[in-house]
Design an enzyme around this catalytic site. Structure first.
Site, PDB file in Angstrom:
ATOM      1  N   GLY A  78     -43.561  28.184 -26.527  1.00  0.00           N
ATOM      2  CA  GLY A  78     -43.338  28.448 -27.947  1.00  0.00           C
ATOM      3  C   GLY A  78     -44.105  27.418 -28.758  1.00  0.00           C
ATOM      4  O   GLY A  78     -45.125  26.875 -28.309  1.00  0.00           O
ATOM      5  N   ARG A  79     -43.583  27.131 -29.951  1.00  0.00           N
ATOM      6  CA  ARG A  79     -44.285  26.186 -30.833  1.00  0.00           C
ATOM      7  C   ARG A  79     -44.471  24.828 -30.160  1.00  0.00           C
ATOM      8  O   ARG A  79     -45.559  24.258 -30.185  1.00  0.00           O
ATOM      9  CB  ARG A  79     -43.474  25.959 -32.114  1.00  0.00           C
ATOM     10  N   ILE A  80     -43.382  24.302 -29.591  1.00  0.00           N
ATOM     11  CA  ILE A  80     -43.462  22.945 -29.021  1.00  0.00           C
ATOM     12  C   ILE A  80     -44.339  22.947 -27.764  1.00  0.00           C
ATOM     13  O   ILE A  80     -45.173  22.051 -27.575  1.00  0.00           O
ATOM     14  CB  ILE A  80     -42.049  22.382 -28.747  1.00  0.00           C
ATOM     15  N   HIS A 116     -32.185  11.193 -26.692  1.00  0.00           N
ATOM     16  CA  HIS A 116     -32.467  12.356 -27.544  1.00  0.00           C
ATOM     17  C   HIS A 116     -33.252  11.959 -28.807  1.00  0.00           C
ATOM     18  O   HIS A 116     -32.770  12.114 -29.934  1.00  0.00           O
ATOM     19  CB  HIS A 116     -31.167  13.076 -27.922  1.00  0.00           C
ATOM     20  N   GLU A 123     -24.479  15.375 -22.931  1.00  0.00           N
ATOM     21  CA  GLU A 123     -24.729  14.348 -23.953  1.00  0.00           C
ATOM     22  C   GLU A 123     -23.474  14.082 -24.771  1.00  0.00           C
ATOM     23  O   GLU A 123     -22.740  15.030 -25.072  1.00  0.00           O
ATOM     24  CB  GLU A 123     -25.814  14.852 -24.922  1.00  0.00           C
ATOM     25  N   ARG A 183     -33.432  20.851 -23.515  1.00  0.00           N
ATOM     26  CA  ARG A 183     -31.984  20.713 -23.374  1.00  0.00           C
ATOM     27  C   ARG A 183     -31.660  20.374 -21.921  1.00  0.00           C
ATOM     28  O   ARG A 183     -32.246  20.944 -21.000  1.00  0.00           O
ATOM     29  CB  ARG A 183     -31.257  22.011 -23.748  1.00  0.00           C
ATOM     30  N   THR A 221     -37.687  17.573 -22.806  1.00  0.00           N
ATOM     31  CA  THR A 221     -37.327  17.224 -24.192  1.00  0.00           C
ATOM     32  C   THR A 221     -36.640  18.412 -24.857  1.00  0.00           C
ATOM     33  O   THR A 221     -36.554  18.474 -26.081  1.00  0.00           O
ATOM     34  CB  THR A 221     -38.584  16.842 -25.016  1.00  0.00           C
TER      35      THR A 221
END
Ligand code: 8YV
Length: 331
Positions: free
Chosen positions: A159-161, A293, A272, A243, A241
């Protein structure tokens, strides 16, 4: 007659400029001491707010939503991932859900690249040597890492990342491979000189570095399962980075402990903010790099996220479709 301002409950402290603008625009209830809300406080919030602005630290599950009053019409999440919200339940109750995509892409891709370098080149371990007065002096064979130029990077989730990471990684001389639910358009693939793998298993077995960049959904929970992690080369490293839940953390720890994987860089964790003690031990022996995070943690990013939240609330309140609606097809 002036329109009544909507009651907006914000669960965590946001940048000053964002809180101030919210106070100008809305009847806003802020969390000045920034202590995460307990479930009872979240229930109180959904009973009274017209708009709830939660973050990743708030679990808005069906039990909480079941107690929402009819006035709650919008959950404007401060963040991209919405896996802490039961979106199906919210939509079924007629509550619109929005998020903040796009504005944390570059920051998260930067941090992913930083983790790749940190693990491969032992940056975190090396940075401790001088402050701890433990430098024996330069030596040709001391503290050697692994070169990243010329290696293969497999991106899980383009996707974008994922694409922003690919752009960076190309500049570092990595060859780009990816697995995604859908193949990305040819023009993007060509621009990144990226190789698509329909089979995640096939890709995992061939990569030197794996980066997890897909959202956490029921379909991606433990996508990197024990079986799949075992397909990776023992010399390979993995970074996450996205989940924590996307990787079977216990299986990952076992593989690192038994040298079936060379290293890992994790910015996110299954439970977390608590972190698996086995990962903590591995961090102490420098086998993994653990970050708290920090993917999108820039002043600019937080500000842009806040602006997006405001825009989503305003458009919604003006009777329009907010720009960043979370739709069932995204889940
Ligand atoms: C955010 C994130 O800071 O946006 C996301 O999905 O993981 C983080 O980088 C966090 O979610 C804020 O709620």
């Amino acid at each position: 007659m002036t329109k009544k301002k909507p009651l907006v409950v914000v669960t965590r402290r946001l940048p000053d400029a964002i809180e101030t603008r919210m106070a100008e625009l809305f009847d806003v209830r802020l969390n000045h001491d920034d202590i995460p809300m307990r479930p009872a406080e979240l229930v109180e919030a959904v009973k009274t707010a017209d708009v709830l602005v939660p973050t990743i630290t708030d679990v808005i599950d069906s039990a909480i939503l079941a107690q929402a009053g009819p006035q709650l019409k919008l959950i404007a999440n401060f963040g991209n991932g919405v896996d802490h919200i039961d979106v199906h339940q919210a939509l079924a109750r007629g509550i619109t859900v929005t998020n903040t995509p796009g504005v944390l892409t570059e920051d998260t891709a930067d941090m992913t690249m930083a983790l790749i370098l940190a693990v491969a080149r032992r940056v975190a371990e090396g940075a401790r040597v001088i402050p701890e007065d433990a430098w024996p002096g330069w030596s040709p064979t001391w503290m050697l890492g692994r070169r990243i130029t010329g290696k293969r990077l497999g991106i899980v989730g383009m996707g974008r990342i994922g694409q922003a990471l690919a752009r960076r990684a190309r500049a570092f001389g990595l060859s780009i491979h990816y697995h995604n639910r859908r193949r990305v358009p040819e023009a993007i693939e060509n621009g990144l000189e990226a190789t698509y793998w329909e089979s995640l298993d096939q890709m995992l077995a061939r990569m030197d570095i794996i980066s997890v960049n897909c959202p956490h959904t029921p379909a991606t929970y433990h996508l990197l399962s024990a079986r799949r992690l075992q397909l990776m080369k023992p010399s390979a490293i993995i970074v996450n980075t996205a989940r924590g839940e996307i990787i079977d953390e216990t299986a990952l720890a076992r593989m690192l402990e038994t040298n079936q994987l060379a290293g890992a860089g994790l910015d996110v964790f299954e439970s977390e903010p608590s972190v698996n003690p086995r990962l903590l031990r591995l961090a102490r022996s420098h086998k993994v790099v653990l970050l708290p995070h920090l993917g999108s943690a820039t002043i600019e990013g937080r500000h842009d996220m806040g602006e997006k939240v405001i825009l989503n609330i305003r458009t919604f309140m003006d009777g329009h479709r907010p720009p960043d609606r979370v739709l069932p097809s995204m889940l």
